[in-house]
Design a protein around this motif. Structure first.
Motif, PDB file in Angstrom:
ATOM      1  N   THR A 263      40.622 -17.252  20.344  1.00 48.53           N
ATOM      2  CA  THR A 263      40.803 -18.474  19.559  1.00 48.53           C
ATOM      3  C   THR A 263      41.936 -18.190  18.583  1.00 48.53           C
ATOM      4  OG1 THR A 263      38.480 -19.050  19.800  1.00 48.53           O
ATOM      5  CG2 THR A 263      39.689 -20.114  18.009  1.00 48.53           C
ATOM      6  N   ILE A 264      42.983 -19.007  18.675  1.00 48.88           N
ATOM      7  CA  ILE A 264      44.233 -18.749  17.960  1.00 48.88           C
ATOM      8  C   ILE A 264      44.488 -19.841  16.934  1.00 48.88           C
ATOM      9  CG2 ILE A 264      46.721 -18.422  18.257  1.00 48.88           C
ATOM     10  CD1 ILE A 264      46.008 -17.514  21.184  1.00 48.88           C
ATOM     11  N   LYS A 265      44.843 -19.432  15.729  1.00 49.46           N
ATOM     12  CA  LYS A 265      45.130 -20.394  14.653  1.00 49.46           C
ATOM     13  C   LYS A 265      46.564 -20.885  14.770  1.00 49.46           C
ATOM     14  CE  LYS A 265      41.812 -18.405  11.428  1.00 49.46           C
ATOM     15  NZ  LYS A 265      41.581 -16.974  11.491  1.00 49.46           N
ATOM     16  N   ALA A 266      46.775 -21.821  15.718  1.00 49.22           N
ATOM     17  CA  ALA A 266      48.085 -22.445  15.925  1.00 49.22           C
ATOM     18  C   ALA A 266      47.897 -23.649  16.840  1.00 49.22           C
ATOM     19  CB  ALA A 266      49.062 -21.451  16.552  1.00 49.22           C
ATOM     20  N   PRO A 267      48.766 -24.651  16.699  1.00 48.91           N
ATOM     21  CA  PRO A 267      48.686 -25.817  17.586  1.00 48.91           C
ATOM     22  C   PRO A 267      48.972 -25.425  19.041  1.00 48.91           C
ATOM     23  CG  PRO A 267      50.136 -26.254  15.706  1.00 48.91           C
ATOM     24  CD  PRO A 267      49.808 -24.799  15.687  1.00 48.91           C
ATOM     25  N   ILE A 268      48.406 -26.184  19.968  1.00 51.45           N
ATOM     26  CA  ILE A 268      48.505 -25.856  21.391  1.00 51.45           C
ATOM     27  C   ILE A 268      49.951 -25.780  21.881  1.00 51.45           C
ATOM     28  CG2 ILE A 268      48.291 -28.215  22.290  1.00 51.45           C
ATOM     29  CD1 ILE A 268      46.243 -26.964  24.351  1.00 51.45           C
ATOM     30  N   GLU A 269      50.842 -26.624  21.348  1.00 50.79           N
ATOM     31  CA  GLU A 269      52.240 -26.616  21.795  1.00 50.79           C
ATOM     32  C   GLU A 269      52.915 -25.281  21.466  1.00 50.79           C
ATOM     33  OE1 GLU A 269      50.859 -30.747  21.070  1.00 50.79           O
ATOM     34  OE2 GLU A 269      50.902 -28.970  19.781  1.00 50.79           O
TER      35      GLU A 269
ATOM     36  N   SER B 101      43.774 -17.543  36.356  1.00 51.27           N
ATOM     37  CA  SER B 101      43.829 -18.877  35.762  1.00 51.27           C
ATOM     38  C   SER B 101      43.801 -18.731  34.246  1.00 51.27           C
ATOM     39  CB  SER B 101      42.630 -19.711  36.228  1.00 51.27           C
ATOM     40  OG  SER B 101      42.583 -20.941  35.527  1.00 51.27           O
ATOM     41  N   VAL B 102      44.650 -19.509  33.572  1.00 51.99           N
ATOM     42  CA  VAL B 102      44.686 -19.509  32.114  1.00 51.99           C
ATOM     43  C   VAL B 102      44.528 -20.957  31.652  1.00 51.99           C
ATOM     44  CG1 VAL B 102      45.951 -18.784  30.058  1.00 51.99           C
ATOM     45  CG2 VAL B 102      46.348 -17.597  32.229  1.00 51.99           C
ATOM     46  N   ILE B 103      43.484 -21.204  30.853  1.00 56.39           N
ATOM     47  CA  ILE B 103      43.200 -22.543  30.334  1.00 56.39           C
ATOM     48  C   ILE B 103      43.518 -22.558  28.837  1.00 56.39           C
ATOM     49  CG2 ILE B 103      41.420 -24.300  29.960  1.00 56.39           C
ATOM     50  CD1 ILE B 103      41.734 -23.837  32.900  1.00 56.39           C
ATOM     51  N   PHE B 104      44.257 -23.569  28.416  1.00 58.13           N
ATOM     52  CA  PHE B 104      44.605 -23.771  27.011  1.00 58.13           C
ATOM     53  C   PHE B 104      43.885 -25.033  26.550  1.00 58.13           C
ATOM     54  CE2 PHE B 104      48.025 -21.641  29.152  1.00 58.13           C
ATOM     55  CZ  PHE B 104      48.509 -20.705  28.264  1.00 58.13           C
ATOM     56  N   SER B 105      43.166 -24.963  25.437  1.00 56.73           N
ATOM     57  CA  SER B 105      42.494 -26.165  24.938  1.00 56.73           C
ATOM     58  C   SER B 105      42.547 -26.208  23.412  1.00 56.73           C
ATOM     59  CB  SER B 105      41.049 -26.237  25.430  1.00 56.73           C
ATOM     60  OG  SER B 105      40.340 -25.074  25.072  1.00 56.73           O
ATOM     61  N   ALA B 106      42.900 -27.387  22.918  1.00 61.64           N
ATOM     62  CA  ALA B 106      42.924 -27.605  21.472  1.00 61.64           C
ATOM     63  C   ALA B 106      41.495 -27.808  20.993  1.00 61.64           C
ATOM     64  CB  ALA B 106      43.774 -28.825  21.136  1.00 61.64           C
TER      65      ALA B 106
ATOM     66  N   ASP C 135      43.272 -29.552  15.333  1.00 57.23           N
ATOM     67  CA  ASP C 135      44.361 -29.363  16.282  1.00 57.23           C
ATOM     68  C   ASP C 135      45.292 -28.202  15.905  1.00 57.23           C
ATOM     69  OD1 ASP C 135      45.806 -30.488  14.223  1.00 57.23           O
ATOM     70  OD2 ASP C 135      46.351 -32.307  15.319  1.00 57.23           O
ATOM     71  N   GLU C 136      44.942 -27.488  14.844  1.00 56.90           N
ATOM     72  CA  GLU C 136      45.666 -26.269  14.473  1.00 56.90           C
ATOM     73  C   GLU C 136      45.009 -25.031  15.083  1.00 56.90           C
ATOM     74  OE1 GLU C 136      48.583 -26.012  12.508  1.00 56.90           O
ATOM     75  OE2 GLU C 136      48.627 -28.164  12.867  1.00 56.90           O
ATOM     76  N   ILE C 137      43.994 -25.238  15.918  1.00 53.66           N
ATOM     77  CA  ILE C 137      43.292 -24.135  16.573  1.00 53.66           C
ATOM     78  C   ILE C 137      43.330 -24.358  18.080  1.00 53.66           C
ATOM     79  CG2 ILE C 137      41.053 -22.994  16.890  1.00 53.66           C
ATOM     80  CD1 ILE C 137      40.457 -23.624  13.960  1.00 53.66           C
ATOM     81  N   THR C 138      43.707 -23.322  18.808  1.00 55.21           N
ATOM     82  CA  THR C 138      43.795 -23.389  20.269  1.00 55.21           C
ATOM     83  C   THR C 138      42.978 -22.261  20.873  1.00 55.21           C
ATOM     84  OG1 THR C 138      46.031 -24.293  20.111  1.00 55.21           O
ATOM     85  CG2 THR C 138      45.377 -23.352  22.245  1.00 55.21           C
ATOM     86  N   LYS C 139      42.233 -22.594  21.911  1.00 51.96           N
ATOM     87  CA  LYS C 139      41.469 -21.585  22.641  1.00 51.96           C
ATOM     88  C   LYS C 139      42.194 -21.286  23.949  1.00 51.96           C
ATOM     89  CE  LYS C 139      36.740 -20.569  24.031  1.00 51.96           C
ATOM     90  NZ  LYS C 139      35.378 -21.094  24.061  1.00 51.96           N
TER      91      LYS C 139
ATOM     92  N   LYS D 114      47.531 -13.211  20.478  1.00 50.88           N
ATOM     93  CA  LYS D 114      46.949 -13.934  19.332  1.00 50.88           C
ATOM     94  C   LYS D 114      47.607 -13.478  18.028  1.00 50.88           C
ATOM     95  CE  LYS D 114      42.588 -13.969  16.706  1.00 50.88           C
ATOM     96  NZ  LYS D 114      42.344 -15.350  16.303  1.00 50.88           N
ATOM     97  N   LYS D 115      47.716 -12.166  17.855  1.00 42.44           N
ATOM     98  CA  LYS D 115      48.312 -11.602  16.647  1.00 42.44           C
ATOM     99  C   LYS D 115      49.772 -12.051  16.513  1.00 42.44           C
ATOM    100  CE  LYS D 115      49.428  -7.154  14.581  1.00 42.44           C
ATOM    101  NZ  LYS D 115      49.763  -5.789  14.919  1.00 42.44           N
ATOM    102  N   TYR D 116      50.509 -12.002  17.621  1.00 47.26           N
ATOM    103  CA  TYR D 116      51.924 -12.412  17.613  1.00 47.26           C
ATOM    104  C   TYR D 116      52.061 -13.876  17.203  1.00 47.26           C
ATOM    105  CZ  TYR D 116      56.613 -13.510  19.271  1.00 47.26           C
ATOM    106  OH  TYR D 116      57.915 -13.946  19.332  1.00 47.26           O
ATOM    107  N   VAL D 117      51.257 -14.753  17.822  1.00 51.06           N
ATOM    108  CA  VAL D 117      51.335 -16.184  17.506  1.00 51.06           C
ATOM    109  C   VAL D 117      51.014 -16.426  16.041  1.00 51.06           C
ATOM    110  CG1 VAL D 117      50.309 -18.464  17.943  1.00 51.06           C
ATOM    111  CG2 VAL D 117      50.793 -16.918  19.864  1.00 51.06           C
ATOM    112  N   GLU D 118      49.940 -15.821  15.551  1.00 53.55           N
ATOM    113  CA  GLU D 118      49.491 -16.086  14.184  1.00 53.55           C
ATOM    114  C   GLU D 118      50.439 -15.501  13.131  1.00 53.55           C
ATOM    115  OE1 GLU D 118      45.361 -14.901  14.109  1.00 53.55           O
ATOM    116  OE2 GLU D 118      44.756 -16.731  15.160  1.00 53.55           O
TER     117      GLU D 118
END
Length: 144
Positions: free
Chosen positions: A14-20, A96-101, A106-110, A138-142
């Motif tokens: 779970t990443i603290k960033a918008p899905i885009e 398979s990689v699934i991305f979901s807001a 919407d600032e959190i993406t799984k 996750k660390k890189y994105v955040e």
């Protein structure tokens, strides 16, 4: 399934960033080279990505001391922007990689990644290795 005797392995973050943003940092080669490693003594000096069905990707993963390297490569079977990527690794295994807001933020993406294990290394070792790479992502994105 290429390896039907073994159950697929699922990992997630779970990443603290918008899905885009999560999507862009996952698929763009200039970012892949910055996060695609399971430990600090490895890196990805080169990555290419043709993100479309039938398109190919490749990431050269190498030990920083130069002792070994390999190309992690495959072909996309499904690409749904901001939702899902599916591909077949060069050895025939499916991923398979699934991305979901998050429904409420919407600032959190799984990110949920499911892959077929290979037959050489223990299942738990494979799970830990793939999870370590996802954790590094996750660390890189955040941090960016």
């Amino acid at each position: 399934m290429a390896n039907s005797s073994k159950q697929p392995i699922t990992i997630e973050a779970t990443i603290k960033a918008p899905i885009e943003i999560v999507w862009d940092l996952w698929v763009q080669p200039e970012h892949i080279v910055k996060w695609n490693n399971a430990s600090d003594d490895w890196h990805t000096p080169k990555a290419t990505n043709n993100l479309k069905v039938g398109g190919k990707f490749s990431a050269t993963m190498a030990a920083k001391d130069g002792s070994m390297s390999f190309d992690f490569e495959g072909t996309y079977s499904k690409v749904v922007e901001y939702q899902q990527i599916a591909y077949t690794i060069a050895d025939g295994r499916e991923v398979s990689v699934i991305f979901s807001a998050d429904a409420e933020d919407d600032e959190i993406t799984k990110v949920v990644e499911t892959f077929e294990p290979e037959g050489t290394n223990p299942i738990e070792m494979q799970r830990q290795g793939w999870q370590a790479i996802l954790n590094n992502f996750k660390k890189y994105v955040e941090e960016n």
